[in-house]
Design an enzyme around this catalytic site. Structure first.
Site, PDB file in Angstrom:
ATOM      1  N   LEU A 112       0.868  -1.169   0.000  1.00 51.51           N
ATOM      2  CA  LEU A 112       0.000   0.000   0.000  1.00 51.51           C
ATOM      3  C   LEU A 112       0.906   1.220   0.000  1.00 51.51           C
ATOM      4  O   LEU A 112       1.971   1.201   0.618  1.00 51.51           O
ATOM      5  CB  LEU A 112      -0.891   0.039   1.246  1.00 51.51           C
ATOM      6  CG  LEU A 112      -1.977  -1.024   1.400  1.00 51.51           C
ATOM      7  CD1 LEU A 112      -2.701  -0.821   2.729  1.00 51.51           C
ATOM      8  CD2 LEU A 112      -2.963  -0.983   0.248  1.00 51.51           C
ATOM      9  N   ASP A 113       0.487   2.285  -0.665  1.00 52.74           N
ATOM     10  CA  ASP A 113       1.272   3.510  -0.651  1.00 52.74           C
ATOM     11  C   ASP A 113       1.400   4.045   0.774  1.00 52.74           C
ATOM     12  O   ASP A 113       0.550   3.778   1.636  1.00 52.74           O
ATOM     13  CB  ASP A 113       0.601   4.584  -1.522  1.00 52.74           C
ATOM     14  CG  ASP A 113       0.542   4.189  -2.984  1.00 52.74           C
ATOM     15  OD1 ASP A 113       1.339   3.339  -3.417  1.00 52.74           O
ATOM     16  OD2 ASP A 113      -0.326   4.743  -3.697  1.00 52.74           O
ATOM     17  N   ARG A 114       2.434   4.817   1.005  1.00 54.01           N
ATOM     18  CA  ARG A 114       2.687   5.379   2.338  1.00 54.01           C
ATOM     19  C   ARG A 114       1.437   6.054   2.904  1.00 54.01           C
ATOM     20  O   ARG A 114       1.084   5.857   4.068  1.00 54.01           O
ATOM     21  CB  ARG A 114       3.832   6.399   2.257  1.00 54.01           C
ATOM     22  CG  ARG A 114       4.133   7.087   3.591  1.00 54.01           C
ATOM     23  CD  ARG A 114       4.945   8.369   3.397  1.00 54.01           C
ATOM     24  NE  ARG A 114       6.295   8.097   2.976  1.00 54.01           N
ATOM     25  CZ  ARG A 114       7.368   8.143   3.784  1.00 54.01           C
ATOM     26  NH1 ARG A 114       7.214   8.443   5.065  1.00 54.01           N
ATOM     27  NH2 ARG A 114       8.571   7.904   3.323  1.00 54.01           N
TER      28      ARG A 114
END
Length: 221
Positions: free
Chosen positions: A55-57
């Site tokens: 998942l993106d930051r």
């Protein structure tokens, strides 16, 4: 403490509600990442769990980790085979045309010394498909459910910005930054397993979505 964010746990798999702001992979600047918390997620096993996907930051929500190498391989195969069901909630900076549909927009990575790297729609890129549905509109912004059938980097963010013409609220790359943060949340995840129940979990709505909670109320019921 991530041990308090567990949504699903058995001998093979672990799903946590990843907070926004925590990167899955260790950043180059040496700041904290998921890796710094893995030792607290063993729950009786000696082996640290390992993330099966990313998942993106700044995306919160359901993140799947494996608890042993054989399980890791099987869970990854499910992602590669496209049998994993994923649901994301997002608030868009505007209202797209139409109420629902599917975005079929291949993606490719581009980079420059000035702006760094990003993804963009490119007919020669890797296949990327995302189903979408507007759940409601709150103060001129659409509350949208996204169901990606592929798992490309930044897929939903680019599909929202380029495919629907409305970036995710708070997206600093494909839209504009917002003090509230990026309003993209991995709401639910289901991974089928042969001979046993699926790995299934749902992540509650994070606090940063509070102003738009009514927009997702029917979907959450």
């Amino acid at each position: 403490m991530l041990a308090n964010h567990v949504l699903f746990l058995d001998a093979e798999a672990l799903v946590i509600d990843k907070p926004a702001g925590l990167p899955v992979d260790a950043p180059r600047d040496g700041s904290l990442s998921l890796e710094n918390h893995l030792s607290t997620l063993c729950f009786g096993f000696k082996r640290w769990p390992q993330p099966v996907h990313r998942l993106d930051r700044d995306t919160s929500g359901c993140l799947l980790l494996s608890r042993n190498p054989k399980a890791h391989a099987r869970l990854q195969q499910a992602f590669e085979a496209g049998t994993v069901e994923k649901l994301y909630w997002a608030v868009l900076d505007g209202v797209p045309a139409g109420e629902a549909g599917e975005i079929d927009l291949p993606l490719a990575k581009v980079s420059s010394a000035e702006a760094g790297w990003r993804m963009r729609g490119d007919p020669a890129g890797k296949a990327a498909r995302t189903a979408w549905q507007v759940l409601s509109v709150v103060d001129g912004r659409a509350c949208v459910a996204f169901r990606p059938t592929t798992g490309r980097t930044h897929q939903i963010r680019v599909h929202a910005a380029e495919g629907l013409g409305c970036a995710v609220v708070g997206d600093p790359i494909y839209g504009r930054a917002d003090p509230v943060g990026m309003l993209l949340h991995a709401r639910a995840l289901s991974v089928p397993r042969a001979g046993k129940a699926a790995v299934a979990a749902g992540a509650p709505m994070p606090d940063r979505f509070a102003c738009y909670a009514a927009g997702f109320a029917d979907a959450a019921a």
